[in-house]
Design an enzyme around this catalytic site. Structure first.
Site, PDB file in Angstrom:
ATOM      1  N   HIS A   1      45.317  43.355  49.763  1.00 16.70           N
ATOM      2  CA  HIS A   1      44.961  44.646  49.601  1.00 16.70           C
ATOM      3  C   HIS A   1      43.397  44.750  49.699  1.00 16.70           C
ATOM      4  CE1 HIS A   1      45.958  48.592  46.930  1.00 16.70           C
ATOM      5  NE2 HIS A   1      45.059  48.895  47.946  1.00 16.70           N
TER       6      HIS A   1
ATOM      7  N   GLU B   1      51.515  43.690  42.812  1.00 19.41           N
ATOM      8  CA  GLU B   1      50.285  43.270  43.008  1.00 19.41           C
ATOM      9  C   GLU B   1      49.716  42.569  41.819  1.00 19.41           C
ATOM     10  OE1 GLU B   1      47.675  46.044  45.018  1.00 19.41           O
ATOM     11  OE2 GLU B   1      49.184  46.240  46.503  1.00 19.41           O
TER      12      GLU B   1
END
Length: 328
Positions: free
Chosen positions: A295, A276
């Protein structure tokens, strides 16, 4: 750059630095900083960046660092001298190397049960998107296309939950209200939880997955849960089974989910990833029928109240020599 500071003249107090912040969390944090009066001074930078050098520069003098929205890589830990990291989430293990922190005598704190409803609601939103394709239909209509699409009715379908903590239980309640038949992996869950929520316990994960129309992951990331969902488990997914993960990507054996999804027969919705932020050239982005969100399951007004309060409480406890939400 706008900086919010409390008690800047109190150089005798420990310095707490928040190097980046999500804009919508600024006000709830400011409301809680009163808890640090005469305990610590705060320096909060009112912007958001993932640039490591900027984060390190801002935290150079910090005794305590509030970690909101960025991964605290080893290269950051190695360049700073802070003795406490207060993380604004539950699954801190994927943001800070806990073994390294322990070796260096660094305290790491997290927050708990702040987002049971936030993450559960996002899970259901992803499920609804997979089932009814509202986003796709919206785009169709706005381009003059009236073809529509067939929906997938959730009533009477089987939901298999892996991880029956606070979030998993909340998902189960909502799914039950939709008329879904809910089962869950029977892993260290009290029998009364299954009874109270009308959930069927299943001892074997392969059996749970194979018998479900929808599979949703809700386990916390711990040493004991890292990679607990294996490639073999994912082989049990029947073609057409919907797969949702709003927990942590590391719960799944590295590379196993991508390999399974690349066959193209599993509609999936993911809010968490092995790396990420996800880049546009990531293989996941090119798989048809996959819904991806950045997220954000935890990001709601209600969750921010609990996060900000607990983060500040953990900082206050550290500065006073007490314990609060200590992970290491």
């Amino acid at each position: 750059m706008e900086i919010y500071e409390t008690q800047p003249e109190r150089t005798d107090l420990p310095l707490v630095v928040m190097p980046v912040i999500i804009e919508s969390m600024i006000e709830p944090f400011e409301k809680n900083f009163e808890l640090l009066k005469d305990i610590a001074r705060v320096r909060m930078y009112k912007d958001f960046t993932l640039d490591e050098d900027t984060i390190v520069e801002r935290c150079a003098e910090a005794d305590v660092i509030m970690v909101i929205g960025f991964h605290c890589a080893d290269s950051i830990l190695d360049r700073l001298n802070a003795k406490c990291y207060a993380f604004g989430g539950t699954g801190v293990a994927s943001y800070i190397d806990l073994d390294k922190a322990k070796e260096r005598g660094i305290r790491v704190c997290n927050v708990v049960h702040y987002g049971d409803h936030a993450v559960a609601e996002h899970t259901i939103a992803l499920l609804m998107e997979l089932a009814r394709q509202v986003g796709k239909l919206d785009r169709q209509v706005k381009t003059g296309d009236w073809d529509g699409a067939d929906g997938y009715e959730l009533y009477g379908k089987k939901l298999g939950i892996i991880g029956l903590g606070g979030i998993g239980q909340t998902v189960a309640r909502i799914a039950g209200a939709l008329g879904m038949n809910v089962s869950a992996w029977n892993s260290h869950v009290p029998e009364q939880v299954f009874a109270d929520l009308n959930i069927t316990p299943v001892n074997d994960m392969n059996e749970l997955i194979a018998g479900s129309d929808v599979v949703s992951i809700h386990m916390p990331l711990l040493d004991s849960t890292k990679g607990i969902v294996t490639a073999e488990n994912l082989e049990a997914l029947k073609p057409g089974t919907m797969f949702i993960n709003t927990a942590r990507a590391e719960i799944i054996e590295p590379g196993a989910l991508l390999a399974r999804l690349q066959r193209g027969d599993i509609p999936a919705a993911l809010d968490v990833f092995e790396h990420e932020p996800l880049t546009a050239d990531d293989p996941l982005c090119s798989i048809p029928g996959i819904i991806l969100t950045p997220h954000t399951a935890w990001r709601t007004d209600g969750a921010y109240v609990g996060i900000t309060r607990q983060v500040v409480q953990s900082v206050a406890a550290f500065c006073k020599g007490e314990d609060f939400n200590v992970v290491v």
